[in-house]
Design a protein around this motif. Structure first.
Motif, PDB file in Angstrom:
ATOM      1  N   ALA A   1      39.744  34.138  35.218  1.00  0.00           N
ATOM      2  CA  ALA A   1      41.003  33.582  35.722  1.00  0.00           C
ATOM      3  C   ALA A   1      42.019  34.688  36.002  1.00  0.00           C
ATOM      4  N   GLU A   2      42.083  35.691  35.130  1.00  0.00           N
ATOM      5  CA  GLU A   2      43.041  36.782  35.296  1.00  0.00           C
ATOM      6  C   GLU A   2      42.794  37.587  36.566  1.00  0.00           C
ATOM      7  N   LEU A   3      41.531  37.724  36.955  1.00  0.00           N
ATOM      8  CA  LEU A   3      41.182  38.622  38.056  1.00  0.00           C
ATOM      9  C   LEU A   3      41.191  37.941  39.428  1.00  0.00           C
ATOM     10  N   GLN A   4      41.293  36.625  39.470  1.00  0.00           N
ATOM     11  CA  GLN A   4      41.235  35.940  40.767  1.00  0.00           C
ATOM     12  C   GLN A   4      42.308  36.415  41.746  1.00  0.00           C
ATOM     13  N   PRO A   5      43.553  36.704  41.301  1.00  0.00           N
ATOM     14  CA  PRO A   5      44.549  37.193  42.268  1.00  0.00           C
ATOM     15  C   PRO A   5      44.202  38.533  42.893  1.00  0.00           C
ATOM     16  N   LEU A   6      43.253  39.276  42.294  1.00  0.00           N
ATOM     17  CA  LEU A   6      42.871  40.585  42.828  1.00  0.00           C
ATOM     18  C   LEU A   6      41.647  40.538  43.743  1.00  0.00           C
ATOM     19  N   VAL A   7      41.035  39.367  43.902  1.00  0.00           N
ATOM     20  CA  VAL A   7      39.838  39.272  44.745  1.00  0.00           C
ATOM     21  C   VAL A   7      40.180  39.684  46.173  1.00  0.00           C
ATOM     22  N   ALA A   8      39.352  40.542  46.754  1.00  0.00           N
ATOM     23  CA  ALA A   8      39.615  41.115  48.086  1.00  0.00           C
ATOM     24  C   ALA A   8      38.464  40.810  49.034  1.00  0.00           C
ATOM     25  N   ASP A   9      38.722  41.003  50.315  1.00  0.00           N
ATOM     26  CA  ASP A   9      37.670  40.937  51.323  1.00  0.00           C
ATOM     27  C   ASP A   9      36.920  42.258  51.349  1.00  0.00           C
ATOM     28  N   PHE A  10      35.656  42.204  51.704  1.00  0.00           N
ATOM     29  CA  PHE A  10      34.879  43.437  51.779  1.00  0.00           C
ATOM     30  C   PHE A  10      35.427  44.389  52.843  1.00  0.00           C
ATOM     31  N   ASP A  11      35.966  43.845  53.914  1.00  0.00           N
ATOM     32  CA  ASP A  11      36.489  44.695  54.980  1.00  0.00           C
ATOM     33  C   ASP A  11      37.628  45.578  54.499  1.00  0.00           C
ATOM     34  N   GLU A  12      38.338  45.129  53.459  1.00  0.00           N
ATOM     35  CA  GLU A  12      39.483  45.873  52.949  1.00  0.00           C
ATOM     36  C   GLU A  12      39.159  46.637  51.670  1.00  0.00           C
ATOM     37  N   HIS A  13      37.912  46.614  51.272  1.00  0.00           N
ATOM     38  CA  HIS A  13      37.532  47.174  49.976  1.00  0.00           C
ATOM     39  C   HIS A  13      36.937  48.576  50.142  1.00  0.00           C
ATOM     40  N   PRO A  14      37.155  49.488  49.159  1.00  0.00           N
ATOM     41  CA  PRO A  14      36.571  50.836  49.263  1.00  0.00           C
ATOM     42  C   PRO A  14      35.045  50.836  49.298  1.00  0.00           C
ATOM     43  N   TRP A  15      34.442  49.795  48.719  1.00  0.00           N
ATOM     44  CA  TRP A  15      32.977  49.736  48.716  1.00  0.00           C
ATOM     45  C   TRP A  15      32.490  48.816  49.831  1.00  0.00           C
ATOM     46  N   ASN A  16      32.963  49.076  51.047  1.00  0.00           N
ATOM     47  CA  ASN A  16      32.496  48.293  52.184  1.00  0.00           C
ATOM     48  C   ASN A  16      31.116  48.783  52.603  1.00  0.00           C
TER      49      ASN A  16
END
Length: 382
Positions: free
Chosen positions: A275-290
């Motif tokens: 629950a704590e981490l849901q606000p940090l979920v990102a798209d792969f296109d914007e992630h360093p590990w794309n």
């Protein structure tokens, strides 16, 4: 195969302790695949002289030189190391059972990742890798020699017999160094990590060989690092609990490398973290590990990756914006990654993600395999 100690046999184990105990025999702790070698080199007769109408039938023998590499899970590893099978036949006594470690050694130390690649289902691949990344065997205990079972004898006697049995052996078969000097063991613990070693093993001088019993002691390196949390994998119990948090460190070029995971949380905490981490979920296109970066050769997790050791285990992950920092405990590095799963210590809201670099990690001295096995051990006698 007809030996005093027959396969399969589970190797003797070690329990972790925080300090090197006194009045023991000490060895470097090798970081490879544990293996018990069984070799029965006796020729086996399968025919005899028999009279016939026109003379005698010839005596026929077959080559009875059998070799098997037993493992921690009792499954033989023989087929994965054909170069070691030939080395065993050339360098070891004809009939013996020897406990040790299979390693892949390079000029920069042991390469566990290359060793893992040796476990491959295709024989052609196994043969190719046996030439590209040949393995070595580090011997450290004797279970049987000729017709004698040594498992009930004290370690000092087993070690003396092992030294004599391997007196004429050459690479890639090596005898691990050993010392009864606590100061020497402490120096090994400090210095040999740069060769990829995992710490120090302490063995009771009078201890017998007890398969599958934790009667030895292992002392491993323990360090801390501040890492970026860049993703998570869900727990097997369901999609609303964290299975593991994925850790990253920035390299000199400013690229966030995947370095390992932490995953030992109580179940209630796993759900809280989800629950704590849901606000940090990102798209792969914007992630360093794309995935484009992965294809370019950067050290990032694979999309929909499957485990090499468990075909049904899904290693795909949910990306997070790299904003949270966690302090973890680790033992040592394998290349750019933590060798084993790291342990959670605490969250670090006072640290910026950009400060989580490789520079914070200790850089041990580098040793080659030959630096360790040539002349650094001390015979224990018997």
């Amino acid at each position: 195969m007809d030996l005093p100690v027959m396969p399969p046999i589970l190797p003797m184990l070690a329990k972790p302790v925080s300090e090197i105990p006194a009045q023991q025999c000490y060895e470097p702790k090798w970081d490879g695949f544990r293996a018990v070698i069984f070799r029965d080199g006796d020729e086996v007769e399968i025919g005899r002289n028999r009279p016939t109408w026109d003379g005698f039938r010839s005596i026929i023998f077959r080559d009875g030189d059998e070799v098997e590499f037993g493992s921690r899970n009792e499954k033989p590893m023989t087929r994965y190391f054909p170069e070691l099978v030939e080395a065993v036949k050339a360098e070891l006594p004809q009939r013996c059972v020897i406990d040790g470690e299979i390693v892949v050694a390079t000029d920069a130390g042991l390469d566990f990742e290359a060793l893992q690649q040796r476990i491959h289902p295709a024989d052609s691949r196994v043969r190719l890798l046996s030439k590209q990344t040949p393995a070595s065997f580090i011997a450290f205990d004797l279970l049987a020699l000729d017709d004698q079972d040594y498992t009930g004898r004290p370690f000092t006697e087993r070690r003396a017999a092992l030294e004599q049995a391997l007196a004429g052996a050459g690479a890639p078969i090596h005898l691990t160094p050993v010392t009864a000097d606590l100061a020497v063991a402490q120096r090994w613990f400090s210095e040999f990590e740069g060769a990829g070693l995992d710490g120090v093993i302490a063995k009771p001088l009078t201890g017998v060989y007890e398969p599958d019993k934790r009667v030895m002691f292992k002392i491993k390196h323990e360090r801390t690092a501040d890492c970026v949390v860049a993703g998570y994998r869900v727990h097997k119990s369901g999609p609303d609990a964290i299975g593991s948090l994925m850790l990253g460190l920035y390299n000199d070029a400013g690229v966030l490398n995947s370095v390992g995971v932490i995953g030992a949380f109580p179940m209630a905490r796993r759900r809280e973290l989800f629950a704590e981490l849901q606000p940090l979920v990102a798209d792969f296109d914007e992630h360093p590990w794309n995935w484009a970066a992965h294809e370019a050769g950067e050290r990032t997790p694979r999309k929909n990756e499957q485990s090499r050791w468990n075909a049904g285990k899904d290693l795909s992950f949910t990306p997070l914006r790299p904003e949270r920092v966690v302090e973890v405990r680790y033992d040592h590095m394998e290349g750019e990654r933590f060798r084993h799963t790291a342990q959670f210590i605490r969250w670090r809201p006072d640290r910026s993600p950009q400060s989580c670099t490789y520079e914070q990690l200790e850089q041990p001295l580098t040793f080659k395999l030959s630096d360790i096995v040539n002349g650094l051990g001390e015979p224990t006698g018997g």
